[in-house]
Motif scaffolding. Structure first.
Motif, mmCIF file in Angstrom:
data_model
loop_
_atom_site.group_PDB
_atom_site.id
_atom_site.type_symbol
_atom_site.label_atom_id
_atom_site.label_comp_id
_atom_site.label_asym_id
_atom_site.label_seq_id
_atom_site.Cartn_x
_atom_site.Cartn_y
_atom_site.Cartn_z
ATOM 1 N N GLN A 45 13.915 -0.369 81.430
ATOM 2 C CA GLN A 45 14.241 -1.247 82.553
ATOM 3 C C GLN A 45 15.211 -0.573 83.512
ATOM 4 O O GLN A 45 15.099 -0.712 84.728
ATOM 5 C CB GLN A 45 14.840 -2.581 82.063
ATOM 6 C CG GLN A 45 13.867 -3.469 81.342
ATOM 7 C CD GLN A 45 13.650 -3.038 79.877
ATOM 8 O OE1 GLN A 45 14.328 -2.161 79.352
ATOM 9 N NE2 GLN A 45 12.683 -3.670 79.229
ATOM 10 N N LYS A 46 16.168 0.133 82.963
ATOM 11 C CA LYS A 46 17.146 0.835 83.804
ATOM 12 C C LYS A 46 16.472 2.004 84.532
ATOM 13 O O LYS A 46 16.775 2.275 85.695
ATOM 14 C CB LYS A 46 18.315 1.322 82.945
ATOM 15 C CG LYS A 46 19.489 1.771 83.750
ATOM 16 C CD LYS A 46 20.717 1.938 82.891
ATOM 17 C CE LYS A 46 21.894 2.317 83.770
ATOM 18 N NZ LYS A 46 23.121 2.402 83.023
ATOM 19 N N GLU A 78 14.567 0.868 87.628
ATOM 20 C CA GLU A 78 15.418 0.520 88.768
ATOM 21 C C GLU A 78 15.939 1.744 89.505
ATOM 22 O O GLU A 78 16.384 1.635 90.645
ATOM 23 C CB GLU A 78 16.604 -0.318 88.287
ATOM 24 C CG GLU A 78 16.206 -1.666 87.711
ATOM 25 C CD GLU A 78 17.360 -2.353 86.988
ATOM 26 O OE1 GLU A 78 18.483 -1.822 86.985
ATOM 27 O OE2 GLU A 78 17.107 -3.422 86.408
ATOM 28 N N GLY A 131 7.840 1.338 85.256
ATOM 29 C CA GLY A 131 7.510 -0.070 85.128
ATOM 30 C C GLY A 131 6.080 -0.288 84.662
ATOM 31 O O GLY A 131 5.778 -1.279 84.002
#
Length: 127
Positions: free
Chosen positions: A29-30, A33, A41
Motif C-alpha cells: 500500500q505504501k 502511494e 496497486g
C-alpha cells in the motif's frame, strides 16, 4: 573501458539493491502511494516481493562474481537479465503513464546493455 564498466555495474547494483530492499520490505500500500509505484496497486504482494528479491540477487550478481573471481560470467548474464527486467518495467510504467519512471528505466536499460556487451565482449572476465 574497464573502469566505465565497473562504474556502470556499481550504479546498477546500487539501484537494484535499493529497489529490491524497498519492494521486499515496504508494504504494498505504501509502495502504491509513492511516485512511480502506482503499478504495485495492480500487482499481487507475492509478485512485488519476488521482484524485490530478484533485484537484490541482481545487485549481488553484478558485483560479487567479478570481485571474488568465482563464476565471473554471471556479471554479463545478470546484466542481460536486468535488460529483460527493464523491458518489463518499461511496459508496466507505460501502461500506467508514469513518465519519470520510463526515463529512469531507459537509463538503466542502457547501462545494463553496456555492461552486458562489455563483459561478454571486449572486457570479458573470461580468459
Amino acid at each position: 573501458m574497464n573502469l566505465a564498466l565497473w562504474v556502470c555495474a556499481g550504479l546498477l547494483a546500487t539501484v537494484a539493491l535499493a529497489g529490491g530492499i524497498t519492494k521486499t520490505f515496504v508494504p504494498k500500500q505504501k509502495l502504491a502511494e509513492a511516485l512511480g509505484g502506482a503499478w504495485t496497486g495492480d500487482a499481487g504482494v507475492g509478485f512485488v516481493k519476488t521482484l524485490g528479491v530478484l533485484e537484490i540477487l541482481a545487485a549481488v550478481g553484478l558485483i560479487v562474481p567479478a570481485v571474488t573471481d568465482v563464476a565471473p560470467v554471471m556479471v554479463p548474464v545478470t546484466a542481460a537479465c536486468w535488460v529483460l527486467l527493464m523491458v518489463g518495467a518499461l511496459i508496466t510504467h507505460l501502461r500506467h503513464g508514469e513518465r519519470m519512471a520510463i526515463g529512469l528505466n531507459l537509463a538503466y536499460l542502457a547501462l545494463a546493455v553496456f555492461v552486458a556487451w562489455g563483459r561478454f565482449g571486449p572486457e570479458s572476465f573470461i580468459g
